[in-house]
Design a protein around this motif. Sequence first.
Motif, PDB file in Angstrom:
ATOM      1  N   LYS A   1       1.829  -6.600  -7.487  1.00  0.00           N
ATOM      2  CA  LYS A   1       1.267  -5.982  -6.282  1.00  0.00           C
ATOM      3  C   LYS A   1       1.203  -4.456  -6.424  1.00  0.00           C
ATOM      4  CE  LYS A   1       1.639  -7.101  -1.451  1.00  0.00           C
ATOM      5  NZ  LYS A   1       2.453  -7.676  -0.424  1.00  0.00           N
ATOM      6  N   LEU A   2       2.298  -3.912  -6.876  1.00  0.00           N
ATOM      7  CA  LEU A   2       2.370  -2.459  -7.021  1.00  0.00           C
ATOM      8  C   LEU A   2       1.406  -1.981  -8.114  1.00  0.00           C
ATOM      9  CD1 LEU A   2       3.935   0.106  -6.106  1.00  0.00           C
ATOM     10  CD2 LEU A   2       5.495  -0.299  -7.989  1.00  0.00           C
ATOM     11  N   ILE A   3       1.376  -2.743  -9.204  1.00  0.00           N
ATOM     12  CA  ILE A   3       0.521  -2.340 -10.323  1.00  0.00           C
ATOM     13  C   ILE A   3      -0.962  -2.395  -9.933  1.00  0.00           C
ATOM     14  CG2 ILE A   3      -0.243  -3.054 -12.638  1.00  0.00           C
ATOM     15  CD1 ILE A   3       2.798  -3.859 -12.996  1.00  0.00           C
TER      16      ILE A   3
ATOM     17  N   LEU B   1       3.801   7.859  -6.223  1.00  0.00           N
ATOM     18  CA  LEU B   1       3.429   6.461  -6.410  1.00  0.00           C
ATOM     19  C   LEU B   1       4.106   5.604  -5.336  1.00  0.00           C
ATOM     20  CD1 LEU B   1       3.650   4.931  -9.932  1.00  0.00           C
ATOM     21  CD2 LEU B   1       4.519   3.683  -8.017  1.00  0.00           C
ATOM     22  N   TRP B   2       5.370   5.892  -5.157  1.00  0.00           N
ATOM     23  CA  TRP B   2       6.150   5.099  -4.210  1.00  0.00           C
ATOM     24  C   TRP B   2       5.755   5.407  -2.767  1.00  0.00           C
ATOM     25  CZ3 TRP B   2       8.123   0.784  -5.049  1.00  0.00           C
ATOM     26  CH2 TRP B   2       9.048   0.221  -4.164  1.00  0.00           C
ATOM     27  N   LEU B   3       5.521   6.698  -2.508  1.00  0.00           N
ATOM     28  CA  LEU B   3       5.099   7.093  -1.155  1.00  0.00           C
ATOM     29  C   LEU B   3       3.791   6.427  -0.777  1.00  0.00           C
ATOM     30  CD1 LEU B   3       5.806  10.955  -1.027  1.00  0.00           C
ATOM     31  CD2 LEU B   3       6.773   9.220   0.473  1.00  0.00           C
ATOM     32  N   TYR B   4       2.886   6.372  -1.748  1.00  0.00           N
ATOM     33  CA  TYR B   4       1.577   5.760  -1.498  1.00  0.00           C
ATOM     34  C   TYR B   4       1.749   4.289  -1.151  1.00  0.00           C
ATOM     35  CZ  TYR B   4      -3.477   5.241  -1.858  1.00  0.00           C
ATOM     36  OH  TYR B   4      -4.797   5.018  -1.570  1.00  0.00           O
TER      37      TYR B   4
ATOM     38  N   GLY C   1       1.826   0.239   3.379  1.00  0.00           N
ATOM     39  CA  GLY C   1       2.531  -0.928   3.915  1.00  0.00           C
ATOM     40  C   GLY C   1       2.528  -2.080   2.932  1.00  0.00           C
ATOM     41  N   THR C   2       2.730  -1.758   1.662  1.00  0.00           N
ATOM     42  CA  THR C   2       2.672  -2.788   0.614  1.00  0.00           C
ATOM     43  C   THR C   2       3.829  -3.783   0.719  1.00  0.00           C
ATOM     44  OG1 THR C   2       1.758  -1.042  -0.748  1.00  0.00           O
ATOM     45  CG2 THR C   2       2.320  -3.064  -1.881  1.00  0.00           C
TER      46      THR C   2
END
Lengths: 156, 275
Positions: B7-9, B100-103, B108-109
């Motif tokens: 999901k993150l990738i 990256l993490w903030l995005y 709302g991932t």
Amino acid sequence: MKAFTAKLVDLTQKNAEVIAQQWAKDVKTNSKTYTYHGASEDKIILQAKDFYSNFQMMFFHELPYEQAEEIFEKYAEARYREGIPLHEALYALILMRRHMWLYAEFQAMFNAEVEHRQAIGSLSRTILMFDYIMYVIARKFWKLMKLELLAIKNTQ
Amino acid sequence: MQAYAAKLIELIESKAESIAKQWAADVMKHDRTPSYHSLPNDMVIEQGTDFYRLFRRMSLAENSYDEAKTFSWKYAEDFYRKKIPLHEAIYALMLMRRHLWLYAEFQGTFVTALEKQQAVESLNRTILLFDYVSYQVIEKYQELIIGSVERRLGAIKTLMMTGPIGGKGSTYKVGLMTIFLLVACILTYHYHATLKTEDIFTHLFYIPVILASIWWGKKGIFAAIFLGVLILTSHALFLTGIPISGDVVRAIMFVVIGGVIGWLMEGIKKLEELY
């Protein structure tokens, strides 16, 4: 929120000796921390215990970055004088952070649903603190290297 | 690819440029990365985009550590050449990870309980990959610094004769120094006893004085002391009618020059050991 994030640091502090031993075993065999292989185990365990104790102090400080500057510039200078290359000194820190987390995972500290949220909080705060520390250490190394280079320039 | 990280990738892959732009805006005004403030915006964004794209390749690669090298080495070389201090380059990497993490958080991932669990795994994976990149960038920087030190030390290292012939403890240097000192004795005798002059021949003595200090550091001062004592003794024996003050000054200068060079060489040797 602070109480949640403190969980990891408290656990680390209470078990600093065990985590430091696990870290020392790792750092003495890891191929990315070659300079540590010949170091005395007692000495580096003490180093890690001091680190975790300082880390806790910084973690709860109102101004953690300023606290990092005060504590970890000395840490950087000591490693520099010991002749540890920066990439190894920083990788040893990365391993310290990893061992904190591994120990918490091993203790099944963050299992329940609500604890996952706490885990994210803990991790994020810990990473932020380590970012400060690594920045301060890299900056100090850079300054010391520059001073030495300047000494060379003046001799030529 | 691990399911939890997928999901993150995917998010990073599709939004690489947007995240890179946010990172560039931050790094170009952050007070811990002042050297980035004057860099061209496009260049900074390109570095960010390259990094976020690398993230997918690293995650897919069998050996993520090796895959990271393509980016890390280029990143280190580019910023070293632009004279960006290492701690700023490292902090910029940290900001990359943070953005990256903030995005991901902003989008709302990770909302549900399961997603929160995935978030912890993703976070761990992200940190590991960043650790690799940080390590490689620092290692490359060190390599580049060592290269620059080697180049600066080039001439001195030749004189130091640190190779197999002139290595530490080699009799080659001792032999050469003995010859220099013998020649100095002969010259002193010739000028003082035969020609009865304290002519400029003593300038040649600086050769063994300097070489001894380069080779043996502070201990090299003994060559200077030997030569100083030599000209003073010889003067007292053979040049009785000529004031000795000139030779006293010469003898003092040998010791001063030998001492200063020896002291400086200790610093250079320490630096060499350090790198």
